[in-house]
Design a protein around this motif. Structure first.
Motif, PDB file in Angstrom:
ATOM      1  N   THR A 104      11.006  56.937 -76.833  1.00 42.36           N
ATOM      2  CA  THR A 104      12.199  57.390 -76.199  1.00 42.36           C
ATOM      3  C   THR A 104      13.590  56.580 -77.000  1.00 42.36           C
ATOM      4  O   THR A 104      14.357  56.724 -77.454  1.00 42.36           O
ATOM      5  N   LEU A 105      13.491  54.843 -76.984  1.00 42.95           N
ATOM      6  CA  LEU A 105      14.131  53.734 -77.529  1.00 42.95           C
ATOM      7  C   LEU A 105      13.458  53.346 -79.072  1.00 42.95           C
ATOM      8  O   LEU A 105      14.743  53.689 -80.193  1.00 42.95           O
ATOM      9  N   LYS A 106      12.671  54.044 -78.953  1.00 38.93           N
ATOM     10  CA  LYS A 106      12.158  54.059 -80.836  1.00 38.93           C
ATOM     11  C   LYS A 106      12.538  54.637 -81.624  1.00 38.93           C
ATOM     12  O   LYS A 106      13.173  54.909 -82.943  1.00 38.93           O
ATOM     13  N   HIS A 107      12.996  55.523 -81.202  1.00 36.98           N
ATOM     14  CA  HIS A 107      13.019  56.929 -81.973  1.00 36.98           C
ATOM     15  C   HIS A 107      14.720  56.641 -82.321  1.00 36.98           C
ATOM     16  O   HIS A 107      14.332  57.513 -83.565  1.00 36.98           O
ATOM     17  N   GLN A 108      15.238  56.408 -81.680  1.00 36.52           N
ATOM     18  CA  GLN A 108      16.616  56.117 -82.275  1.00 36.52           C
ATOM     19  C   GLN A 108      16.944  55.092 -82.614  1.00 36.52           C
ATOM     20  O   GLN A 108      17.979  54.690 -83.995  1.00 36.52           O
ATOM     21  N   TYR A 109      16.061  54.262 -82.512  1.00 37.54           N
ATOM     22  CA  TYR A 109      16.150  51.788 -82.440  1.00 37.54           C
ATOM     23  C   TYR A 109      14.363  52.144 -83.144  1.00 37.54           C
ATOM     24  O   TYR A 109      14.351  51.107 -81.908  1.00 37.54           O
ATOM     25  N   PRO A 110      14.015  52.024 -84.087  1.00 36.99           N
ATOM     26  CA  PRO A 110      12.540  51.832 -84.487  1.00 36.99           C
ATOM     27  C   PRO A 110      12.379  50.464 -84.377  1.00 36.99           C
ATOM     28  O   PRO A 110      11.305  49.698 -84.338  1.00 36.99           O
ATOM     29  N   ASP A 111      13.809  49.542 -84.568  1.00 38.03           N
ATOM     30  CA  ASP A 111      13.424  48.193 -84.510  1.00 38.03           C
ATOM     31  C   ASP A 111      13.745  47.205 -83.467  1.00 38.03           C
ATOM     32  O   ASP A 111      13.740  46.246 -83.846  1.00 38.03           O
ATOM     33  N   ILE A 112      14.364  47.830 -82.478  1.00 40.45           N
ATOM     34  CA  ILE A 112      14.253  47.306 -81.499  1.00 40.45           C
ATOM     35  C   ILE A 112      13.888  46.318 -80.561  1.00 40.45           C
ATOM     36  O   ILE A 112      12.053  47.179 -80.645  1.00 40.45           O
ATOM     37  N   SER A 113      13.897  45.096 -80.123  1.00 39.22           N
ATOM     38  CA  SER A 113      12.573  44.585 -78.998  1.00 39.22           C
ATOM     39  C   SER A 113      12.908  44.906 -78.136  1.00 39.22           C
ATOM     40  O   SER A 113      13.758  44.953 -77.222  1.00 39.22           O
ATOM     41  N   ILE A 114      11.455  45.161 -77.631  1.00 35.41           N
ATOM     42  CA  ILE A 114      10.636  46.103 -76.562  1.00 35.41           C
ATOM     43  C   ILE A 114       9.882  45.035 -75.618  1.00 35.41           C
ATOM     44  O   ILE A 114       9.155  45.007 -76.322  1.00 35.41           O
ATOM     45  N   VAL A 115      10.683  44.752 -74.227  1.00 35.88           N
ATOM     46  CA  VAL A 115       9.934  44.265 -72.843  1.00 35.88           C
ATOM     47  C   VAL A 115       9.564  45.458 -72.445  1.00 35.88           C
ATOM     48  O   VAL A 115      10.368  45.532 -71.318  1.00 35.88           O
ATOM     49  N   SER A 116       8.453  45.258 -72.007  1.00 39.47           N
ATOM     50  CA  SER A 116       6.803  46.505 -70.914  1.00 39.47           C
ATOM     51  C   SER A 116       6.007  45.670 -70.317  1.00 39.47           C
ATOM     52  O   SER A 116       6.152  44.566 -70.304  1.00 39.47           O
ATOM     53  N   GLU A 117       6.215  45.978 -68.376  1.00 42.79           N
ATOM     54  CA  GLU A 117       5.380  45.638 -68.195  1.00 42.79           C
ATOM     55  C   GLU A 117       3.512  45.918 -68.500  1.00 42.79           C
ATOM     56  O   GLU A 117       2.948  45.706 -68.670  1.00 42.79           O
ATOM     57  N   GLU A 118       3.552  47.101 -69.214  1.00 44.60           N
ATOM     58  CA  GLU A 118       2.801  47.886 -69.952  1.00 44.60           C
ATOM     59  C   GLU A 118       2.651  47.619 -71.205  1.00 44.60           C
ATOM     60  O   GLU A 118       2.123  48.859 -72.474  1.00 44.60           O
ATOM     61  N   ASN A 119       3.657  46.980 -71.857  1.00 48.86           N
ATOM     62  CA  ASN A 119       3.689  46.666 -73.447  1.00 48.86           C
ATOM     63  C   ASN A 119       1.664  46.769 -73.650  1.00 48.86           C
ATOM     64  O   ASN A 119       1.850  46.873 -75.454  1.00 48.86           O
ATOM     65  N   LYS A 120       1.188  46.725 -73.687  1.00 42.03           N
ATOM     66  CA  LYS A 120      -0.211  46.235 -74.444  1.00 42.03           C
ATOM     67  C   LYS A 120      -0.855  48.002 -74.463  1.00 42.03           C
ATOM     68  O   LYS A 120      -2.049  48.238 -75.116  1.00 42.03           O
ATOM     69  N   VAL A 121       0.079  48.711 -73.389  1.00 43.99           N
ATOM     70  CA  VAL A 121      -0.748  49.850 -74.357  1.00 43.99           C
ATOM     71  C   VAL A 121      -0.949  50.526 -75.109  1.00 43.99           C
ATOM     72  O   VAL A 121       0.183  50.469 -75.877  1.00 43.99           O
ATOM     73  N   MET A 122      -1.469  51.366 -75.911  1.00 47.35           N
ATOM     74  CA  MET A 122      -1.878  51.956 -76.874  1.00 47.35           C
ATOM     75  C   MET A 122      -0.834  53.543 -76.663  1.00 47.35           C
ATOM     76  O   MET A 122      -1.949  54.365 -76.577  1.00 47.35           O
TER      77      MET A 122
END
Length: 330
Positions: A104-122
């Motif tokens: 949802t975030l990348k759909h609007q902002y493809p280059d935005i920096s995101i830190v997530s608890e599950e950022n290693k999931v494919m």
């Protein structure tokens, strides 16, 4: 009296007028084009925070929808043990929620920096989520007229796809939230906390009127402090030692506990062990927006840069008022 007669057009004069008008129009539109180009160059790597707030709310809600859809068909794994020796579970709901929120975030902002608890999931990038504007979100007209434009490089989005996972696996759904936080130069500015099982979304923006939560107040009969069920450490003993008349309330989920403080059901939320920044960033932003505070137990401001260090190691104090009352007593 004869008012009739022929009108004689001075052709050289008319040509001169035409040339002057043409030069003026050329100058005007050239300046307009230059100005438009300059604006585009200035903002092409920037984000309007009023739009980002809307997308952040939608991301939290999309994550919550995945939690609801997955609750009866869970695969549960373990990340290991917490510092208190308790199993730290992760589920398909955590993963699905992360993918929905990130998409949802990348759909609007493809280059935005995101830190997530599950950022290693494919994630499966072929899945299309609902990207429409969420209902009941009101942005001040002046914020739309005068956009709050921030450089993309200064923004970090912190997301927690499923706060209170352990309690979620135990069907204690009241504690479950999905959260999004917008940090600008390390400072939490926008916080979104969504309760999927109640279909309620709480958000606030520092320095703006955009929010949909009410600030309550404690009855003042005694000091009420909310602490973690599963990460309490020795906090109860410490609080009863340092406060004469204290009621210790146990609850799960950092997002839930911050909302309890905002609602006036607790005077403070405290934590004296390590805690991840994706758990607390949204709550920190909300408290800042309503005049409250969240700091380490030693009263230090918590920063939210994407610097590879997502752990806050120095405890936590979160309050709406009388913050100093708890400093040095956790």
């Amino acid at each position: 009296m004869n008012l009739g007669g022929a009108i004689h057009i001075n052709k050289p004069g008319l040509l001169l007028v035409f040339i002057v008008v043409a030069l003026f129009l050329f100058y005007f539109f050239s300046k307009s084009a230059d100005t438009s180009s300059a604006i585009k160059d200035e903002f092409k790597d920037s984000i309007d925070l009023s739009n980002l707030l809307i997308v952040a709310i939608k991301a939290a809600q999309n994550g919550g929808n995945e939690v609801l859809k997955t609750k009866d068909n869970l695969k549960i794994d373990s990340k290991g043990k917490t510092g208190e020796g308790i199993n730290d579970p992760v589920t398909t709901a955590d993963y699905n929620s992360h993918c929905a929120m990130e998409a949802t975030l990348k759909h609007q902002y493809p280059d935005i920096s995101i830190v997530s608890e599950e950022n290693k999931v494919m994630c499966n990038n072929s899945i299309v989520y609902d990207y429409s504007k969420p209902n009941n979100v009101k942005i001040d007209v002046m914020d739309s007229i005068k956009p709050n434009v921030i450089k993309l490089e200064d923004i970090t989005i912190w997301i927690d796809p499923l706060d209170a996972t352990k309690e979620f696996t135990e069907k204690l759904y009241q504690y479950v939230t999905t959260m999004v936080c917008v940090a600008v130069k390390g400072e939490p500015i926008i916080g979104v906390i969504h309760k999927p099982f109640e279909n309620k979304t709480y958000y606030a923006w520092v320095g703006k009127e955009e929010r949909n939560l009410k600030v309550g107040s404690s009855d003042g009969t005694q000091t009420k402090i909310v602490v973690s069920i599963s990460h309490r450490g020795t906090i109860e003993e410490v609080l009863k030692k340092n406060f004469k008349d204290v009621k210790v309330i146990t609850a799960a989920g950092a997002g839930y506990k911050v909302l309890e403080v905002v609602a006036g059901n607790a005077d403070a939320y405290v934590h004296n062990t390590v805690i991840k920044k994706w758990d607390i960033c949204a709550g920190n932003a909300i408290l800042n927006a309503i005049g409250g505070r969240m700091t380490t137990k030693n009263n230090a401001v918590i920063s939210y840069f994407n610097d590879g260090h997502p752990v806050n190691t120095d405890g936590l104090i979160a309050t709406v008022k009388e913050h100093d009352k708890y400093v040095g007593k956790i």
